[in-house]
Scaffold this active site. Structure first.
Site, PDB file in Angstrom:
ATOM      1  N   ARG A  40      87.955   4.610  40.960  1.00 14.25           N
ATOM      2  CA  ARG A  40      86.974   4.301  39.906  1.00 14.25           C
ATOM      3  C   ARG A  40      85.604   4.061  40.537  1.00 14.25           C
ATOM      4  O   ARG A  40      85.452   4.113  41.749  1.00 14.25           O
ATOM      5  CB  ARG A  40      87.411   3.058  39.120  1.00 14.25           C
ATOM      6  CG  ARG A  40      87.547   1.809  39.974  1.00 14.25           C
ATOM      7  CD  ARG A  40      88.141   0.636  39.211  1.00 14.25           C
ATOM      8  NE  ARG A  40      89.488   0.930  38.770  1.00 14.25           N
ATOM      9  CZ  ARG A  40      90.576   0.822  39.552  1.00 14.25           C
ATOM     10  NH1 ARG A  40      90.446   0.425  40.812  1.00 14.25           N
ATOM     11  NH2 ARG A  40      91.758   1.101  39.096  1.00 14.25           N
ATOM     12  N   TYR A  83      81.485 -10.999  52.058  1.00 13.35           N
ATOM     13  CA  TYR A  83      81.056  -9.645  51.678  1.00 13.35           C
ATOM     14  C   TYR A  83      79.784  -9.236  52.432  1.00 13.35           C
ATOM     15  O   TYR A  83      79.678  -8.123  52.950  1.00 13.35           O
ATOM     16  CB  TYR A  83      80.814  -9.624  50.171  1.00 13.35           C
ATOM     17  CG  TYR A  83      80.511  -8.271  49.573  1.00 13.35           C
ATOM     18  CD1 TYR A  83      81.525  -7.344  49.354  1.00 13.35           C
ATOM     19  CD2 TYR A  83      79.211  -7.933  49.189  1.00 13.35           C
ATOM     20  CE1 TYR A  83      81.262  -6.107  48.769  1.00 13.35           C
ATOM     21  CE2 TYR A  83      78.937  -6.713  48.610  1.00 13.35           C
ATOM     22  CZ  TYR A  83      79.961  -5.808  48.402  1.00 13.35           C
ATOM     23  OH  TYR A  83      79.684  -4.577  47.833  1.00 13.35           O
ATOM     24  N   ALA A  84      78.818 -10.167  52.523  1.00 10.79           N
ATOM     25  CA  ALA A  84      77.565  -9.872  53.227  1.00 10.79           C
ATOM     26  C   ALA A  84      77.824  -9.598  54.702  1.00 10.79           C
ATOM     27  O   ALA A  84      77.224  -8.691  55.299  1.00 10.79           O
ATOM     28  CB  ALA A  84      76.583 -11.037  53.069  1.00 10.79           C
ATOM     29  N   THR A  85      78.718 -10.362  55.295  1.00 11.87           N
ATOM     30  CA  THR A  85      79.065 -10.151  56.700  1.00 11.87           C
ATOM     31  C   THR A  85      79.707  -8.785  56.900  1.00 11.87           C
ATOM     32  O   THR A  85      79.373  -8.053  57.847  1.00 11.87           O
ATOM     33  CB  THR A  85      80.014 -11.260  57.181  1.00 11.87           C
ATOM     34  OG1 THR A  85      79.348 -12.527  57.073  1.00 11.87           O
ATOM     35  CG2 THR A  85      80.445 -11.032  58.615  1.00 11.87           C
ATOM     36  N   ASP A  99      96.845   1.227  51.850  1.00 12.20           N
ATOM     37  CA  ASP A  99      96.044   0.054  52.190  1.00 12.20           C
ATOM     38  C   ASP A  99      95.262   0.423  53.445  1.00 12.20           C
ATOM     39  O   ASP A  99      95.837   0.543  54.532  1.00 12.20           O
ATOM     40  CB  ASP A  99      96.961  -1.137  52.461  1.00 12.20           C
ATOM     41  CG  ASP A  99      96.209  -2.386  52.924  1.00 12.20           C
ATOM     42  OD1 ASP A  99      94.984  -2.315  53.100  1.00 12.20           O
ATOM     43  OD2 ASP A  99      96.871  -3.425  53.125  1.00 12.20           O
ATOM     44  N   VAL A 100      93.964   0.618  53.304  1.00 14.61           N
ATOM     45  CA  VAL A 100      93.161   1.091  54.448  1.00 14.61           C
ATOM     46  C   VAL A 100      93.118   0.099  55.597  1.00 14.61           C
ATOM     47  O   VAL A 100      92.801   0.462  56.728  1.00 14.61           O
ATOM     48  CB  VAL A 100      91.714   1.448  54.010  1.00 14.61           C
ATOM     49  CG1 VAL A 100      91.719   2.625  53.047  1.00 14.61           C
ATOM     50  CG2 VAL A 100      91.007   0.236  53.399  1.00 14.61           C
ATOM     51  N   SER A 152      75.665  -2.370  51.527  1.00 14.33           N
ATOM     52  CA  SER A 152      75.177  -2.999  50.300  1.00 14.33           C
ATOM     53  C   SER A 152      73.892  -3.752  50.605  1.00 14.33           C
ATOM     54  O   SER A 152      73.646  -4.151  51.751  1.00 14.33           O
ATOM     55  CB  SER A 152      76.228  -3.991  49.773  1.00 14.33           C
ATOM     56  OG  SER A 152      75.698  -4.819  48.758  1.00 14.33           O
ATOM     57  N   GLY A 207      88.784   4.137  48.160  1.00  7.04           N
ATOM     58  CA  GLY A 207      88.365   3.369  46.989  1.00  7.04           C
ATOM     59  C   GLY A 207      87.866   4.267  45.884  1.00  7.04           C
ATOM     60  O   GLY A 207      86.908   3.957  45.184  1.00  7.04           O
ATOM     61  N   ALA A 208      88.550   5.411  45.692  1.00  6.55           N
ATOM     62  CA  ALA A 208      88.036   6.466  44.808  1.00  6.55           C
ATOM     63  C   ALA A 208      88.683   6.506  43.436  1.00  6.55           C
ATOM     64  O   ALA A 208      88.503   7.459  42.687  1.00  6.55           O
ATOM     65  CB  ALA A 208      88.183   7.829  45.489  1.00  6.55           C
ATOM     66  N   LYS A 246      79.433  -6.098  54.969  1.00  4.19           N
ATOM     67  CA  LYS A 246      78.492  -5.013  54.701  1.00  4.19           C
ATOM     68  C   LYS A 246      77.433  -4.895  55.794  1.00  4.19           C
ATOM     69  O   LYS A 246      76.970  -3.791  56.108  1.00  4.19           O
ATOM     70  CB  LYS A 246      77.839  -5.210  53.333  1.00  4.19           C
ATOM     71  CG  LYS A 246      78.800  -5.026  52.159  1.00  4.19           C
ATOM     72  CD  LYS A 246      79.506  -3.681  52.213  1.00  4.19           C
ATOM     73  CE  LYS A 246      80.217  -3.351  50.918  1.00  4.19           C
ATOM     74  NZ  LYS A 246      80.943  -2.048  50.992  1.00  4.19           N
TER      75      LYS A 246
END
Length: 249
Positions: free
Chosen positions: A12, A150-152, A59-60, A138, A9-10, A154
């Protein structure tokens, strides 16, 4: 010996800032994002500063793509012994509005991607008897309205971090996590749009809630990642560092 770091994800934001910082620290850097062409600006910035970098598109969350990406980095730069799992996407919505696709895509990039990339890179780290993995979590891991996916993801990365720290520590590999708070990146423009306010209004409002009185910048996170990747952090393993301008737990 010049070591190689791979940052996902580098293209930006936090990933780009991390790639630049690690290059300044003396690492060769593989700049990975979904599309190789999007990595050009980061690679150019590294090389302009005197570093060495290559762009890699993958695509990771895809098993074959992750394996091919790591193999290519090993061929072109040398065995990657530093991995920064930063790739991420947002698909925010309240639970009753969230689709299966919104859930699956976020879990795939964050969790499956970190798993696949770590599984590939650890082979090189174990062979070298040295390595660093840094996973980007995060403050949303503590819970955040509209971000069940997203919370799950992270939060899951924190458990992943602690488990890999236990498994890989004996091979000279440390695994830690950086959990950013509010960082001014383009990704958050989506959130501002969803809230119906300008990005500037969003940043201004957020700054008022942060004890240090400002929002974070990508370089703030890159600095923390740099520490975890250094020799100075060789006895720091399995930790989660909140970089949020105030206390989090």
């Amino acid at each position: 010996m010049t070591r190689t770091a791979l940052v996902t994800g580098a293209a930006r934001g936090i990933g780009a800032a991390t790639a630049l910082r690690l290059a300044a620290d003396g690492f060769q850097v593989a700049v990975l994002d979904l599309r190789e062409e999007d990595c050009a600006a980061t690679v150019d910035a590294v090389t302009a500063a005197g570093g060495r970098a290559v762009a890699v598109g993958a695509d990771v969350g895809d098993t074959d793509a992750a394996a091919a990406a790591v193999a290519r980095v090993a061929d072109e730069l040398g065995a990657p012994t530093v991995l920064v799992n930063n790739a991420g996407i947002l698909r925010d919505n309240l639970l009753f509005k969230m689709s299966e696709a919104d859930w699956d895509s976020v879990i795939s990039v964050h969790l499956r991607g970190a798993f696949l990339m770590s599984r590939e890179v650890q082979k090189h780290q174990v062979a070298a008897g040295w390595g660093r993995i840094v996973n980007l979590s995060s403050t949303s891991a503590l819970g955040n309205r509209g971000q069940a996916n997203y919370a799950t993801a992270k939060s899951g990365l924190q458990g992943f971090t602690k488990t890999l720290a236990i498994e890989l520590g004996r091979f000279g590999v440390t695994v830690n996590s950086v959990a950013p708070g509010f960082i001014a990146t383009d990704m958050l423009r989506q959130t501002a749009e969803r809230l119906g306010i300008t990005f500037e209004q969003f940043l201004e409002g957020a700054a008022k809630e942060i004890p240090v009185g400002r929002v974070g910048q990508p370089a703030d996170i890159a600095n923390a990642v740099s520490f975890f990747c250094s020799e100075a952090a060789s006895f720091v393993n399995g930790q989660v560092l909140y970089v949020a301008g105030g206390p989090k737990a």
